[in-house]
Design an enzyme around this catalytic site. Structure first.
Site, PDB file in Angstrom:
ATOM      1  CG  HIS A 161      -1.999  -1.005   1.160  1.00  0.00           C
ATOM      2  ND1 HIS A 161      -2.441  -1.530  -0.020  1.00  0.00           N
ATOM      3  CD2 HIS A 161      -2.738  -1.597   2.133  1.00  0.00           C
ATOM      4  CE1 HIS A 161      -3.409  -2.398   0.224  1.00  0.00           C
ATOM      5  NE2 HIS A 161      -3.602  -2.464   1.514  1.00  0.00           N
ATOM      6  CE  LYS A 556     -13.117   5.140   2.207  1.00  0.00           C
ATOM      7  NZ  LYS A 556     -14.330   5.124   1.354  1.00  0.00           N
TER       8      LYS A 556
END
Length: 890
Positions: A161, A556
């Site tokens: 990532h 999120k």
């Protein structure tokens, strides 16, 4: 407000540094490195650069210490006064400074660890495996504690990532500087060695300054594989067996090294680098095969060199150390397979049977790497069998020190890494599987996507055949929303090999990411275990099952508070279901480096898990800057693994499980209130009309996508009209850059305010590990925010309502965190962390002011005007610098 004189500026900087309580040895390192950087800036050929850097540095320190609007305005005015070219240079100077400060801090950590020499500090009685083992044995008895120790498993999984903002060239330069700083420590004050070390450091800092801080292009997945290999070569290959050795030394005392070790190798290293294709079109089946080949090359080289070194030193004469019958037979077998080499080795070592065998074993490992089928080992188990034959012979010959010394460490390395090094895991989105399966079942011509999905499964089969079954086989299904999402992988495997073929061994792992998916997890698991392929695999593995939990998207989705509570509840329910169904569960934690993505100290998080959710097994993702922070230095890596392993042991202690269970029941009403209040507050922000484009305007979210951080795209779609298509990394990264860190704390203030009972919350903070971990992580996140700078970012959006909502919640959260933790300021109960944050803050402010200046100009430019490349570069430079200063990105 007048500008300080040079004398006043020096005095201000000195007082500021002294007030942070920095250890004198570290202050000396910072002073030395800073002085050398100053010399580099003076010699850079850019007239006045050093003076401009000092002006801004002094101004931001003054603004930080007296907090007056005038002081802040003066610092901002200095940042705005630079030409874009000069601002570029200043941003690079501050970024270089942060790299040096981070190095000094890491060097201090290593210095302290070496001074302690494995002894825990006061108050850290259970912070090592040895002390945790003693505590566990006191609760459950020696036999049960030994069983826990020998069945323990720590499984970090390295991912690609894009959260490492530094170029690899910069990281390499910093590692060279670290070695030079160590040499400087050992040199005599004022002597030739000290002067030599300082001269070489000056040269290296000059190189660091002249190295372009931004990558010219995104790294390929293969580049990312090689970057992770550097950590293995420099650290992990030797650090992991050192961990085992230290534990065994502590548990066996003077008998260690002369008896069979108590500890069994408990570390397994996984990797998504080259295997994670969820949303990354650049990771193909070919890349996955290359990733495994690179990893295998590295570990086989390491094993060959280690075996060869042992062989050269195992000069035990047959008269003093007679070989066993099994070793004689092994020699005859090895000699028959490699006659010429055996003849030469026997000539050089005529009466040293164990040495001769180890040198031939080294040649077989080399042949395995070079794929010489006549001589190569078929798999790691055959190598282990040969090594144990040598070890047993040494024990029989009454040479246990040789049997359980370096040879034991080689055995540990083979058991830990095999021939594959990292257990490569594949990840793909459930929607891709469903689409391809529908196409295949329709009988239509196979698309390019379908062929690629099937090729991946064939590649897994090849890797298992080439490197052994541990090399690959875990297949993670992201966005698992039904049992069919998991069964589809087995259906695809049958298509991949055809009706006559045998599918590879697959452990299909569900990844539950969103809030709704976490709630549905127990039901989905109850359905899938009855699926024929799943049931067969459960039986074959002794009913072992792995389940992955995603921290990023759930946070999120509903905000950090509700996400943490939902994750805890999901773990508790999954663990209870597994216990009822006699399943050996491993929960795989998809944690990011940033606090908004489940980051934070791993050991405290482990001890806060629900009962039976750890049970001696802990697996998590490690990514970006976290990989290098935790595993980049051998001493720090050893300490980190020791701490995590200690927490894994203690997590299963009856006292810890009872504490977590009782606290969860006692504060269930508090949790319910916090969950509802925090979610409502979070939704009032992110579901407000126009929030997504506002977020993109008040943060450098769009520009972060231009940074060449990693091969993976920054978002799933092209639009910023909806957060659903935005990946969690840029969501966190953007808020971090704006000095708001919203993803790590938003909603907690309202949650605590809604509970309202300060005494109750203080008691819960002391008694409820989940709340304590949450609040401590939020305190760290808030400590890196800055309300004055945040205000300027929020003003870019022309939405006073949303800006006020963010700032009000920030202040409310700050106030409640301080009240609950019982201090007078953030991190008051964690002085080391507080010092690290305070030491950096004014310097980060300088870069934030430069970033604001660039971002404001870019936002105010006419929409149809071409983007100013100089301003864009300045913005990206500042992003890299702020990431280095705050020590986290996404």
């Amino acid at each position: 407000m007048r500008e300080l004189t040079n004398t006043e500026a020096i005095d201000l900087v000195g007082r500021f540094e002294a007030e942070q309580g920095i250890p004198e040895s570290m202050r000396g390192d910072v002073r030395l490195l800073g002085t050398l950087l100053g010399q580099v800036l003076r010699e850079s050929g850019s007239e006045g650069l050093y003076e401009d850097v000092e002006r801004l540095r002094t101004a931001t320190i003054q603004a930080y210490t007296d907090e007056t609007p005038e002081a802040f305005a003066r610092a901002a005015a200095i940042a705005d006064s630079f030409t874009v070219a000069r601002a570029d240079e200043v941003a690079r100077a501050f970024t270089a400074y942060f790299h040096l400060v981070n190095l000094a801090e890491e060097h201090q950590r290593v210095r302290v660890l070496r001074e302690r020499n494995g002894r825990p500090e006061r108050g850290e009685a259970a912070d090592t495996v040895a002390s945790a083992y003693a505590r566990l044995a006191a609760e459950v008895g020696d036999e049960a504690a030994l069983q826990h120790l020998q069945n323990m498993r720590f499984h970090p999984v390295f991912t690609a990532h894009p959260t490492e903002a530094r170029r690899r060239a910069v990281s390499t330069s910093i590692r060279r500087l670290a070695a030079l700083l160590g040499e400087h420590d050992l040199a005599q004050s004022g002597g030739a060695d000290e002067r030599r070390a300082e001269r070489r450091m000056l040269e290296e800092i000059d190189t660091l300054w002249r190295t372009a801080p931004l990558r010219p292009e995104k790294p390929s997945p293969t580049d990312e594989v090689r970057a992770v290999m550097a950590v293995f070569d420099d650290t992990l290959y030797t650090a992991v067996p050192h961990v085992y050795r230290r534990i065994d030394d502590a548990l066996q005392g003077l008998d260690a090294g002369g008896k069979a070790p108590i500890v069994r190798p408990f570390v397994r290293v996984g990797s998504w680098v080259g295997g994670d294709r969820d949303g990354n079109p650049f990771v193909t089946a070919s890349v996955t095969r290359k990733a495994s080949a690179i990893a295998s090359e590295h570990v086989l080289l390491g094993l060959e060199h280690t075996a060869s070194r042992i062989g050269r030193t195992l000069t035990l004469d047959a008269a003093t150390t007679p070989p066993s019958e099994a070793v004689v037979a092994l020699w005859q077998r090895l000699r028959a397979a490699d006659e010429d080499a055996a003849k030469d080795i026997a000539k050089r070592s005529p009466d040293e049977p164990h040495r001769r065998i180890m040198l031939l074993i080294a040649r077989k490992i080399d042949a395995t790497r070079k794929r010489n089928a006549d001589l190569a080992y078929r798999d790691p188990e055959h190598l282990l069998a040969d090594l144990r034959t040598v070890q047993d012979s040494l024990v029989q010959a009454r040479a246990p020190r040789q049997a359980y010394g370096h040879l034991q460490q080689l055995l540990w390395q083979v058991e830990t890494y095999g021939f594959h090094l990292t257990e490569l895991e594949v990840r793909q989105h459930s929607a891709v599987h469903a689409k391809v399966l529908a196409e295949l079942e329709s009988g239509a011509p196979r698309s390019e996507l379908a062929e690629e999905v099937l090729d991946v499964i064939r590649t897994i089969a090849f890797l298992q055949e080439r490197y052994g079954p541990r090399a690959a086989g875990r297949y993670i299904v992201s966005f698992t929303q039904s049992a069919d999402d998991l069964a589809n992988v087995h259906k695809l495997a049958r298509f991949a090999v055809g009706p006559e073929g045998t599918p590879p061994v697959l452990d299909v792992i569900p990844l539950f990411e969103t809030f709704a998916d976490l709630q549905a997890a127990p039901r989905i698991l109850a359905e899938i275990v009855d699926h024929p392929e799943f049931a067969a695999r459960l039986d074959a593995t002794g009913r072992r099952l792995e389940v992955m939990l995603g921290y990023s998207d759930s946070s999120k989705d509903v905000g950090p508070v509700a996400a943490n509570l939902a994750l805890y509840q999901a773990q508790a329910e999954i663990a209870a279901w597994a216990d009822e169904n006699r399943i050996e569960l491993t929960l795989f934690h998809g944690r990011g480096g940033a606090l908004g993505r489940g980051g934070g100290p791993a050991n405290s998080a482990i001890l806060a898990q629900p009962p039976h959710s750890v049970d001696g097994r802990f697996k998590l993702t490690e990514q970006g800057e976290v990989i290098f922070a935790r595993y980049g230095d051998p001493a720090i890596a050893i300490r980190h693994i020791d701490q995590v392993a200690a927490a894994i042991l203690l997590a299963s202690a009856p006292s810890n499980e009872e504490r977590n269970r009782a606290a969860a029941e006692r504060y269930a009403d508090v949790a319910a209130t916090m969950d509802t209040a925090s979610r409502e507050r979070f939704f009032s922000l992110v579901k407000a009309p126009g929030f997504a484009p506002w977020f993109a305007r008040v943060t450098p979210m769009e520009e972060i996508g231009l940074l060449a951080l990693g091969s993976r795209p920054a978002r799933r779609g092209l639009s910023v009209e909806s957060l659903e298509d935005l990946r969690a990394i840029p969501w966190v990264f953007a808020w971090t850059q704006a000095r708001i860190n919203l993803a790590g704390w938003f909603g907690l203030g309202t949650a605590l305010e809604t509970v309202g009972d300060e005494a109750l919350l203080q008691r819960a903070y002391q008694e409820w590990p989940l709340l304590r971990t949450l609040i401590d992580n939020v305190a760290m996140s808030l400590a890196k925010t800055d309300d004055r700078i945040a205000r300027h970012y929020l003003e870019l959006g022309d939405r006073d309502d949303l800006a006020a909502l963010v700032r009000d919640e920030m202040q409310l959260t700050r106030d409640w965190v301080i009240r609950v933790t019982g201090g007078t300021e953030l991190l008051g109960n964690k002085p080391v962390l507080q010092r690290a944050v305070k030491m950096r803050s004014p310097y980060v402010d300088a870069l934030s002011l430069l970033q604001l200046r660039a971002l404001r100009a870019l936002r105010e430019a006419p929409q149809d005007a071409p983007v100013d490349p100089e301003l864009q570069r300045l913005l990206l430079l500042s992003v890299s610098g702020v990431a280095a200063g705050l020590q986290n990105t996404g």
